[in-house]
Design a protein around this motif. Structure first.
Motif, PDB file in Angstrom:
ATOM      1  N   GLN B 162       0.838  -1.208   0.000  1.00  0.00           N
ATOM      2  CA  GLN B 162       0.000   0.000   0.000  1.00  0.00           C
ATOM      3  C   GLN B 162       0.874   1.259   0.000  1.00  0.00           C
ATOM      4  N   ALA B 163       1.904   1.248   0.851  1.00  0.00           N
ATOM      5  CA  ALA B 163       2.792   2.412   0.942  1.00  0.00           C
ATOM      6  C   ALA B 163       3.466   2.676  -0.402  1.00  0.00           C
ATOM      7  N   THR B 164       3.826   1.602  -1.103  1.00  0.00           N
ATOM      8  CA  THR B 164       4.475   1.759  -2.413  1.00  0.00           C
ATOM      9  C   THR B 164       3.531   2.471  -3.384  1.00  0.00           C
ATOM     10  N   LEU B 165       2.266   2.085  -3.376  1.00  0.00           N
ATOM     11  CA  LEU B 165       1.292   2.726  -4.260  1.00  0.00           C
ATOM     12  C   LEU B 165       0.998   4.165  -3.828  1.00  0.00           C
ATOM     13  N   ASP B 166       0.991   4.415  -2.512  1.00  0.00           N
ATOM     14  CA  ASP B 166       0.781   5.788  -2.045  1.00  0.00           C
ATOM     15  C   ASP B 166       1.964   6.659  -2.433  1.00  0.00           C
ATOM     16  N   MET B 167       3.177   6.104  -2.333  1.00  0.00           N
ATOM     17  CA  MET B 167       4.360   6.851  -2.766  1.00  0.00           C
ATOM     18  C   MET B 167       4.257   7.171  -4.269  1.00  0.00           C
ATOM     19  N   ALA B 168       3.821   6.166  -5.044  1.00  0.00           N
ATOM     20  CA  ALA B 168       3.665   6.377  -6.493  1.00  0.00           C
ATOM     21  C   ALA B 168       2.665   7.501  -6.768  1.00  0.00           C
ATOM     22  N   ARG B 169       1.571   7.537  -6.012  1.00  0.00           N
ATOM     23  CA  ARG B 169       0.552   8.580  -6.177  1.00  0.00           C
ATOM     24  C   ARG B 169       1.128   9.952  -5.817  1.00  0.00           C
ATOM     25  N   GLY B 170       1.932   9.974  -4.744  1.00  0.00           N
ATOM     26  CA  GLY B 170       2.573  11.229  -4.338  1.00  0.00           C
ATOM     27  C   GLY B 170       3.552  11.717  -5.384  1.00  0.00           C
ATOM     28  N   LEU B 171       4.282  10.788  -6.007  1.00  0.00           N
ATOM     29  CA  LEU B 171       5.206  11.158  -7.079  1.00  0.00           C
ATOM     30  C   LEU B 171       4.426  11.707  -8.273  1.00  0.00           C
ATOM     31  N   GLY B 172       3.260  11.147  -8.520  1.00  0.00           N
ATOM     32  CA  GLY B 172       2.411  11.639  -9.600  1.00  0.00           C
ATOM     33  C   GLY B 172       1.998  13.081  -9.355  1.00  0.00           C
ATOM     34  N   LEU B 173       1.630  13.362  -8.126  1.00  0.00           N
ATOM     35  CA  LEU B 173       1.202  14.717  -7.765  1.00  0.00           C
ATOM     36  C   LEU B 173       2.372  15.699  -7.885  1.00  0.00           C
ATOM     37  N   ALA B 174       3.560  15.238  -7.497  1.00  0.00           N
ATOM     38  CA  ALA B 174       4.752  16.099  -7.571  1.00  0.00           C
ATOM     39  C   ALA B 174       5.108  16.430  -9.014  1.00  0.00           C
ATOM     40  N   ASN B 175       4.588  15.648  -9.953  1.00  0.00           N
ATOM     41  CA  ASN B 175       4.930  15.811 -11.366  1.00  0.00           C
ATOM     42  C   ASN B 175       3.910  16.681 -12.125  1.00  0.00           C
ATOM     43  N   VAL B 176       2.901  17.160 -11.424  1.00  0.00           N
ATOM     44  CA  VAL B 176       1.811  17.859 -12.108  1.00  0.00           C
ATOM     45  C   VAL B 176       2.230  19.254 -12.592  1.00  0.00           C
ATOM     46  N   LEU B 177       2.987  19.968 -11.766  1.00  0.00           N
ATOM     47  CA  LEU B 177       3.339  21.345 -12.149  1.00  0.00           C
ATOM     48  C   LEU B 177       4.708  21.479 -12.802  1.00  0.00           C
ATOM     49  N   THR B 178       5.608  20.549 -12.488  1.00  0.00           N
ATOM     50  CA  THR B 178       6.954  20.601 -13.074  1.00  0.00           C
ATOM     51  C   THR B 178       7.386  19.191 -13.447  1.00  0.00           C
ATOM     52  N   ASP B 179       8.372  19.084 -14.329  1.00  0.00           N
ATOM     53  CA  ASP B 179       8.900  17.769 -14.706  1.00  0.00           C
ATOM     54  C   ASP B 179       9.795  17.259 -13.570  1.00  0.00           C
ATOM     55  N   ASP B 180       9.326  16.224 -12.906  1.00  0.00           N
ATOM     56  CA  ASP B 180       9.996  15.720 -11.702  1.00  0.00           C
ATOM     57  C   ASP B 180      10.761  14.424 -11.996  1.00  0.00           C
ATOM     58  N   SER B 181      10.976  14.118 -13.294  1.00  0.00           N
ATOM     59  CA  SER B 181      11.443  12.766 -13.645  1.00  0.00           C
ATOM     60  C   SER B 181      12.840  12.450 -13.113  1.00  0.00           C
ATOM     61  N   ARG B 182      13.715  13.454 -13.047  1.00  0.00           N
ATOM     62  CA  ARG B 182      15.073  13.168 -12.600  1.00  0.00           C
ATOM     63  C   ARG B 182      15.103  12.781 -11.123  1.00  0.00           C
ATOM     64  N   ARG B 183      14.473  13.597 -10.291  1.00  0.00           N
ATOM     65  CA  ARG B 183      14.375  13.307  -8.865  1.00  0.00           C
ATOM     66  C   ARG B 183      13.707  11.943  -8.661  1.00  0.00           C
ATOM     67  N   ARG B 184      12.652  11.705  -9.460  1.00  0.00           N
ATOM     68  CA  ARG B 184      11.874  10.478  -9.314  1.00  0.00           C
ATOM     69  C   ARG B 184      12.722   9.230  -9.547  1.00  0.00           C
TER      70      ARG B 184
END
Lengths: 207, 207
Positions: B162-184
């Protein structure tokens, strides 16, 4: 009484009105979303006349800019307030994770979420929101490192702290439409166990 | 040629038009947000006349309901398509985490995010979105368990998934306004290492 001293009560009232408007804007954003948050709606919610509201914030853009900034300050204050409430020793990691997750499950997060999503299809708003969000992200990260007592020069520690905040953000999103608190408790507990296991060599000695 | 067979080409065209409208609705949601997604806007985007669009979806609510469902199917298809592309052995966990995170960083997630946020201040929409989201969540969880090859009867395994999927969702949100792919990328790599360490005793023997 000097002229300056005489002006103070009026300035205090003006500041209090402004703060009420900003807090009402955050509540309105969290509750009614972006499109439901206009200067009139916020003025009524704050118990302030429309004229007084427009004196402080002539346009909706002005109100929004100030509210974004206020949301930021409120979130950073939330972070700082939590520091003193933490237990020492066993159970501390779970307490830390719980504090970090709470940052993303309250009214302030809901308001911020509305701003992010509105900004994703509004270029002008995005330019205001991105730097503010970057500031909040840096503050949250710094706090997480401090509370967990870890050394980011150890390989993998920085990414694990980031993953913890991303998980917290994901849990916040999962809580937007339904009350997710029960499921969340189990995840927080297990995440704290995982952190204790993997961060062991990245921990700074307790001072 | 029977009457039924004669109707088929027309039914095929109608189905194709409908699918084009649904896909255009998802793209429009992701790009212009909830308020910018009207039947007219979607019809134009799909290259369909307004009349034809209104034949399929008389009201904006109808279009939205169908689009929510279409978003769901698209996300589940995305999940299932990824299964065959995974490597075996070393590097598999990172591949699994990467697939799960990709579910939350594409156009479909952006569209879904717009729906969640709009639904948070719209009771009628919320009633439509909540069951759909629950279904997507269950599918994503089932897939994560399958791909990671873990046994949820082992204590802590369910919460870690569950935590893995919640982390994935949080990463998705972090990617909405800027390209977060490198950090990700760094976070995904480190999280895969963590999962390999903490899920060791929860792993099912490879079949």
């Amino acid at each position: 009484m000097t002229a300056t001293a005489a002006r103070r009560p009026q300035q205090d009232r003006s500041r209090a009105t402004r703060r009420r408007l900003l807090e009402a804007a955050v509540d309105s954003l969290a509750e009614h979303g972006w499109t439901g948050t206009t200067v009139s709606v916020v003025a009524e919610r704050a118990g302030v006349s429309r004229g007084a509201a427009q004196h402080h914030f002539p346009t909706r853009e002005d109100l929004v800019t100030a509210a974004v900034s206020h949301v930021t300050d409120a979130r950073i204050s939330e972070i700082q307030e939590q520091i003193t409430k933490l237990p020492r020793g066993k159970g501390r990691t779970e307490g830390v994770v719980d504090i970090l997750v709470r940052l993303y499950t309250g009214t302030v997060f809901r308001a911020a979420l509305q701003l992010w999503v509105a900004a994703s299809s509004d270029e002008a708003l995005r330019e205001q929101v991105v730097p503010v969000e970057a500031r909040v992200g840096r503050e949250a990260h710094r706090l997480a490192v401090e509370l967990l007592g870890v050394d980011e020069s150890v390989p993998g520690v920085r990414e694990t702290v980031q993953a913890t905040l991303d998980m917290a953000r994901g849990l916040g999103l999962a809580n937007v439409l339904t009350d997710d608190s029960r499921r969340r408790r189990g995840i927080v507990r297990q995440w704290a166990r995982t952190l204790d296991a993997v961060l062991e060599e990245g921990r700074r000695p307790e001072s």
